[in-house]
Design a protein around this motif. Structure first.
Motif, short mmCIF file in Angstrom:
data_model
loop_
_atom_site.label_atom_id
_atom_site.label_comp_id
_atom_site.label_asym_id
_atom_site.label_seq_id
_atom_site.Cartn_x
_atom_site.Cartn_y
_atom_site.Cartn_z
N GLY A 202 0.81 -1.21 0.00
CA GLY A 202 0.00 0.00 0.00
C GLY A 202 0.84 1.26 0.00
O GLY A 202 0.36 2.31 0.38
N GLY A 318 -7.92 -3.81 8.40
CA GLY A 318 -7.42 -2.91 7.36
C GLY A 318 -7.17 -1.51 7.89
O GLY A 318 -6.35 -0.77 7.37
N VAL A 340 -9.02 -8.01 12.82
CA VAL A 340 -7.90 -8.53 12.06
C VAL A 340 -6.95 -7.37 11.75
O VAL A 340 -7.35 -6.37 11.16
CB VAL A 340 -8.36 -9.15 10.72
N ALA A 344 0.08 -7.05 3.93
CA ALA A 344 0.43 -7.92 2.80
C ALA A 344 1.88 -8.41 2.93
O ALA A 344 2.24 -9.44 2.36
CB ALA A 344 0.22 -7.18 1.49
N GLU A 345 2.70 -7.70 3.68
CA GLU A 345 4.09 -8.12 3.90
C GLU A 345 4.17 -9.36 4.78
O GLU A 345 5.23 -9.98 4.86
CB GLU A 345 4.88 -6.98 4.57
N ASP A 424 3.86 0.79 12.09
CA ASP A 424 2.72 0.95 12.99
C ASP A 424 3.20 1.17 14.42
O ASP A 424 4.20 0.59 14.86
CB ASP A 424 1.83 -0.30 12.96
N LYS A 450 -4.18 2.08 1.74
CA LYS A 450 -3.02 2.85 2.17
C LYS A 450 -2.50 3.67 1.00
O LYS A 450 -2.23 3.13 -0.07
CB LYS A 450 -1.92 1.95 2.71
#
Ligand code: AMP
Ligand code: DBH
Length: 549
Positions: A202, A318, A340, A344-345, A424, A450
């Motif tokens: 993102g 997300g 959740v 994607a990493e 994050d 993102k």
């Protein structure tokens, strides 16, 4: 545009991810990586229950047997058309059942999908194609009023290495996917530790990066996700978010549910009425949404004429789901909330279905794997006391060690010992559950999408009447965050709608167009000269928020 055939960056997709040998050995010893490929998975399910329904959309009900037969035909057809195992193929397919024969067809041929979202446009697709050295595109003809064929033609014109475009549905000027076939042949079996596909990041800074995932690591992540989420043959999963996104694809998403022998229902769009009708018709048990959609569903549920009582679990992720909204899910929708927090990493965290209600509503879950290593560090790299906010770093059996061919980003995003810096800010509770506090980077999380501030600034700067631009996130009651662009005009000041249209006209996804544009005379500088972009964005944002209250 560079020809990717001559582009050394594009040619160098490494065949494997780069876990050091001792980590790979440990992940195999512990049974995380089982040497299974996507092709093995589909073949095993089709052999075990060929007549069970696997995927449904408005026109199709494909059994596991149908899915394998179609994927095998497609695989032969791709190879017959001249593609060679290892070639990358951009996949831009919306939520239709045909997504699965297409991607399993690529997997069975040893080809490597690079997943684009339906919202992506020419600029983004050309970037993915060039970066990955893609040789072909697989698309759908039209979806939700948009014709993907001219877009594919424009991408092909911009990237000479792309020699073929396969279309699900009416191919127009391109090749038909639906009639794809080829002579009988042995299909290659890829090495399970090889790169199976690329996800798209993102974009934290600049353009999106390619995230190479292996058969071993990804299958582990959705197999274990399916277990955590209680998936089995009776699970009916509604894909409401775009299926190519990592969350509905793998957490446990469509792949996790197929792994468990369940059924996947494709929603053409995530609107409450569309989805409620599908939930009622197909007796859907599980679905994943981003927070703004969850809010819309909760608004619509009390007045709906559809019976949504089959829904057992609503996953939300997300972006941060605020506890007040989270607490309303069970009373309003009559199902269990599962938060959740994934990327994607790699690393994905879930609240467990039997966690106490305050954990479900107040945290973003805990990791999938006992071998997910999680660090919460201060800005100097020292661990913070338990429960204090800090930077989240992680490594583990399904978290990448590098982006594809991004030496600069890799040096910034990974520590020398292989931890991914997620960007994050989190707090870790004694139970191991994480609470997301915010983030260190400058991207905007707009309803789970993102968006890189820098990428949008570059598009604004391309306008002849824009002298400078700084893009920031502004809290938004519905979207979570919206995109605000501060712009210093030069010459004639552009009209705001025209400037938005200009950005849209740069061939990018609609969700990246600034929601708000604010003109400024000048940006502050310090005595030493220009301040950093990061500091500038922070100060503009702070001043704007102060003036707004
Ligand atoms: P990406 O790297 O594009 O896959 O996006 C992953 C990022 O989305 C994470 O690093 C977080 O910043 C954000 N994210 C995902 N899930 C959540 C969640 N449940 N709460 C807060 N932020 C989230
Ligand atoms: O936002 C994400 O990227 C995300 C959210 C939830 C994700 O990749 C995932 C689950 O796997």
């Amino acid at each position: 545009m560079a020809d990717s055939r001559d582009n050394p960056v594009a040619q160098a997709l490494p065949p494997r991810q780069v876990w050091p040998a001792e980590f790979a050995a440990r992940y195999r010893d512990k049974g995380y990586w089982r040497g299974e490929t996507f092709g093995d998975l589909l073949r095993a399910r089709a052999a075990a229950h060929p007549d069970r329904v696997a995927v449904i959309d408005a026109q199709n009900r494909l059994t596991y047997g149908d899915l394998l037969a179609r994927a095998e035909r497609a695989a032969r057809g791709f190879l017959d058309a001249g593609l060679v195992p290892g070639d990358r193929v951009i996949v831009q397919i919306p939520n239709i059942a045909g997504f699965f024969p297409a991607v399993f067809g690529l997997f069975l041929a040893g080809l490597v999908p690079v997943y684009a979202l339906p919202a992506h446009r020419q600029t983004e697709l050309v970037h993915f194609a060039t970066r990955s050295g893609a040789k072909a595109l697989v698309i759908a003809d039209r979806h939700e009023g948009f014709d993907y064929r001219p877009l594919a033609a424009a991408v092909r014109a911009g990237v000479p290495a792309i020699t073929q475009v396969f279309v699900l549905g009416d191919p127009g000027e391109h090749l038909s996917f639906d009639t794809l076939d080829g002579p009988a042949r042995d299909l290659p079996r890829p090495d399970p530790s090889s790169v199976a596909f690329c996800q798209i990041s993102g974009g934290s800074t600049g353009l999106s990066k390619l995230i190479p995932r292996t058969h071993d690591d990804y299958i582990y992540s959705f197999r274990e996700s399916a277990r955590i989420c209680g998936c089995g043959p009776d699970t009916v999963y509604l894909t409401a978010l775009p299926v190519a996104h990592n969350f509905p694809m793998s957490s446990p998403g469509a792949f996790g549910v197929l792994w468990a022998g369940g059924r996947v229902v494709m929603a053409p769009n995530p609107a409450a009425e569309t989805c409620f009708a599908l939930i009622a018709k197909e007796r859907v048990t599980m679905c994943g949404l981003v927070p703004p959609l969850a809010l819309l569903w909760m608004q619509a549920a009390p007045g709906t004429k559809h019976d949504i009582s089959s829904l057992e679990v609503l996953q939300v992720g997300g972006a941060k789901f605020i506890p007040e909204a989270a607490a309303r899910v069970r009373p309003v929708l009559g199902c269990t909330l599962q938060q959740v927090f994934g990327m994607a990493e790699g690393l994905v965290n879930y609240t467990r279905l039997d966690d106490p209600e305050e954990v479900i509503t107040g945290t973003q879950g805990r990791p999938i794997s006992p071998d997910d290593e999680v660090l919460v560090l201060d800005d100097d790299g020292h661990p913070v006391p338990e429960g204090a906010p800090g930077n989240l770093l992680t490594r583990g059996p399904y978290t990448i060690r590098a982006y594809h061919n991004e030496p600069g980003a890799n040096a910034r995003s990974f520590t020398p010992d292989g931890f991914y810096r997620t960007g994050d800010i989190v707090k870790r509770l004694p139970s191991g559950h994480l609470v997301v506090q915010g983030r260190a980077g400058d991207h905007i999380n707009r309803a789970g999408e993102k968006i890189s501030a820098e990428e949008i600034e570059d598009h604004l700067l391309a306008h002849p009447n824009v002298f400078d631009a700084a893009v920031v996130s502004i809290p938004d009651p519905f979207l979570g965050e919206r995109i605000c662009a501060f712009v210093i005009p030069q010459g004639e000041r552009p009209k705001i709608p025209a400037l938005k249209a200009f950005v849209r006209g740069r061939g990018i996804a609609e969700f990246k167009v600034p929601d708000q544009i604010v003109f400024a005379e000048a940006f502050e500088t310090t005595a030493v000269g220009k301040i950093s972009r990061k500091a500038l964005r922070a100060s503009l944002r702070e001043k704007f928020l102060k003036e707004a209250t």
